[in-house]
Scaffold this motif. Sequence first.
Motif, mmCIF file in Angstrom:
data_model
loop_
_atom_site.group_PDB
_atom_site.id
_atom_site.type_symbol
_atom_site.label_atom_id
_atom_site.label_comp_id
_atom_site.label_asym_id
_atom_site.label_seq_id
_atom_site.Cartn_x
_atom_site.Cartn_y
_atom_site.Cartn_z
ATOM 1 N N GLU A 44 -10.394 13.227 1.713
ATOM 2 C CA GLU A 44 -10.217 12.205 2.769
ATOM 3 C C GLU A 44 -9.578 11.626 2.213
ATOM 4 N N VAL A 45 -8.479 10.428 3.081
ATOM 5 C CA VAL A 45 -7.739 9.526 2.587
ATOM 6 C C VAL A 45 -8.626 8.265 3.024
ATOM 7 N N PHE A 46 -8.491 7.446 1.643
ATOM 8 C CA PHE A 46 -8.554 5.851 2.584
ATOM 9 C C PHE A 46 -8.415 5.312 2.035
ATOM 10 N N GLY A 47 -7.003 4.761 2.834
ATOM 11 C CA GLY A 47 -5.814 4.077 2.206
ATOM 12 C C GLY A 47 -5.517 3.147 3.819
ATOM 13 N N PRO A 48 -4.649 2.531 3.969
ATOM 14 C CA PRO A 48 -3.679 1.689 4.922
ATOM 15 C C PRO A 48 -3.657 2.441 5.382
ATOM 16 N N GLU A 49 -2.768 3.487 5.631
ATOM 17 C CA GLU A 49 -2.472 4.554 6.644
ATOM 18 C C GLU A 49 -3.686 4.669 7.592
ATOM 19 N N ARG A 50 -4.810 4.931 6.947
ATOM 20 C CA ARG A 50 -6.252 4.917 8.009
ATOM 21 C C ARG A 50 -6.173 4.086 9.402
ATOM 22 N N HIS A 118 4.134 -2.822 -4.716
ATOM 23 C CA HIS A 118 3.001 -2.847 -3.833
ATOM 24 C C HIS A 118 3.354 -2.153 -2.287
ATOM 25 N N ARG A 119 4.568 -2.652 -1.851
ATOM 26 C CA ARG A 119 4.923 -1.803 -1.118
ATOM 27 C C ARG A 119 4.713 -0.224 -0.509
ATOM 28 N N ILE A 120 5.910 0.420 -1.489
ATOM 29 C CA ILE A 120 6.066 2.224 -1.576
ATOM 30 C C ILE A 120 5.136 3.114 -1.863
ATOM 31 N N ASN A 121 4.506 1.760 -3.206
ATOM 32 C CA ASN A 121 2.773 2.433 -3.217
ATOM 33 C C ASN A 121 2.267 2.974 -2.888
ATOM 34 N N ASP A 122 1.894 1.560 -1.845
ATOM 35 C CA ASP A 122 0.363 1.699 -1.343
ATOM 36 C C ASP A 122 0.679 2.811 0.008
ATOM 37 N N TYR A 123 1.556 2.965 0.600
ATOM 38 C CA TYR A 123 1.881 3.670 1.801
ATOM 39 C C TYR A 123 1.879 4.782 1.052
ATOM 40 N N PHE A 125 1.373 6.548 -1.679
ATOM 41 C CA PHE A 125 -0.137 6.579 -3.047
ATOM 42 C C PHE A 125 -1.030 5.117 -2.850
ATOM 43 N N PRO A 126 -1.368 5.882 -1.851
ATOM 44 C CA PRO A 126 -2.424 4.552 -1.075
ATOM 45 C C PRO A 126 -3.926 4.912 -2.240
ATOM 46 N N LEU A 127 -4.160 5.951 -2.909
ATOM 47 C CA LEU A 127 -5.376 6.224 -3.875
ATOM 48 C C LEU A 127 -4.966 5.932 -4.879
ATOM 49 N N ASN A 128 -4.788 5.517 -5.782
ATOM 50 C CA ASN A 128 -4.117 5.458 -7.269
ATOM 51 C C ASN A 128 -4.678 4.603 -8.125
ATOM 52 N N PHE A 129 -4.282 4.854 -9.903
ATOM 53 C CA PHE A 129 -4.716 3.565 -10.981
ATOM 54 C C PHE A 129 -4.104 2.268 -9.964
ATOM 55 N N LEU A 130 -3.457 2.141 -9.446
ATOM 56 C CA LEU A 130 -2.955 0.968 -9.090
ATOM 57 C C LEU A 130 -3.594 0.136 -8.387
ATOM 58 N N SER A 131 -4.607 0.742 -6.977
ATOM 59 C CA SER A 131 -4.881 0.748 -6.039
ATOM 60 C C SER A 131 -6.604 -0.230 -6.704
ATOM 61 N N ILE A 132 -6.814 -0.046 -8.057
ATOM 62 C CA ILE A 132 -8.030 -0.376 -8.058
ATOM 63 C C ILE A 132 -8.157 -2.307 -7.956
ATOM 64 N N THR A 133 -9.333 -2.134 -6.923
ATOM 65 C CA THR A 133 -8.876 -3.942 -8.110
ATOM 66 C C THR A 133 -8.900 -4.912 -8.773
ATOM 67 N N PRO A 134 -9.606 -4.761 -9.519
ATOM 68 C CA PRO A 134 -8.892 -5.517 -10.860
ATOM 69 C C PRO A 134 -7.337 -6.030 -11.153
ATOM 70 N N VAL A 135 -6.577 -4.403 -11.032
ATOM 71 C CA VAL A 135 -4.613 -3.785 -11.251
ATOM 72 C C VAL A 135 -4.158 -4.643 -10.336
ATOM 73 N N CYS A 136 -4.741 -4.207 -8.547
ATOM 74 C CA CYS A 136 -4.682 -4.908 -7.704
ATOM 75 C C CYS A 136 -4.606 -6.335 -7.510
ATOM 76 N N SER A 137 -4.881 -7.006 -8.074
ATOM 77 C CA SER A 137 -5.557 -8.110 -7.939
ATOM 78 C C SER A 137 -4.020 -8.744 -8.785
ATOM 79 N N VAL A 138 -4.340 -8.159 -10.665
ATOM 80 C CA VAL A 138 -3.064 -8.577 -11.088
ATOM 81 C C VAL A 138 -1.493 -8.149 -10.905
#
Length: 318
Positions: A44-50, A118-123, A125-138
């Motif tokens: 299952e993909v838990f990303g913005p595209e859902r 941000h844009r390319i990664n989030d679409y 590769f919606p679920l990876n290391f860069l999507s973890i909340t602390p990394v996303c905040s950085v």
Amino acid sequence: MAINKSQHEATTKEKDKGVSVQVVDPLFDVTVQNKPEQTEGQAEVFGPERLMDPQQKDKAIKDDAHSEKEAETIPEVNVLAIVVLSQGKCGLSPCITLYLVAMAAADLLAIITNVILHRINDYYFPLNFLSITPVCSVRYVLLRAAIDCSVWFTVSFTFDRFVAICYQKLKTRYCTKKTAAMVLATTGTLLCLKNIPIYFRFKPKVIIDNVPFFCSNKRSYFTDPRWIGFRRFEKVLTPLIPFGLILFLNILTVKHIFKVSRIRKGLKCQNKALDHSDPEMGNRRKSVILLFSISGSFILLWFEAPLILKASLLDKAY
């Protein structure tokens, strides 16, 4: 199982193929369904595209395809500009070169964090290391710091050219490479410190196997007076004050140039024996062209931002 948006404090857990999903943001509508014919290894993909309907997804594909093209071309231009300017063979003073390199580096960092991370990664590769909340905040802190540095480095460059053109006595002391490096370092440090609180404005949208993913604004970000004051301070600091300063300094620069030009033309008319070539005015003309090119680009780009935002809001309304 769908999360009801009206339940603001609802917390839901669902087991799907051994994956634990906890929805902590009620505004993030995640649907978890058991698919009886799901093949092995399909997750299952838990990303913005859902959250997108087909029309929104098509629009997002087009936007991200355009962003990907930008990511392939614009960073190369910035890197090339940094390399060429760093060689110091463009006929510019070391002071101007340092400002231009700093502005190009800040723009490059803004492009990397916004378009690529941000844009390319989030679409794609919606679920990876860069999507973890602390990394996303950085990532967001870096983006805001890069934008602020790009804006205020432009203001610093405009002030440097204002001093160089209008105050010849102060020029020899202020318009130096050492002073430029000090101004850029101080400005960059202060702006990075200013953006540290942004790291604490986010909370995770979902928790998967006890790992927080994605960034969502905390409720206190919209209700706490301290956060409200911080948001207003951000809007004034970037870009209202820089916009006003650049316009004000450019007006004073143009006024001074016209005044000096009239005086020098008067002196030439009185003594016709002098050579009419004026290297000083030629140097000032080149400096003014460079100044207005950068300042004009800054003003036009920031002037487009509210228009684009208004157009997007109207598009969503219809």
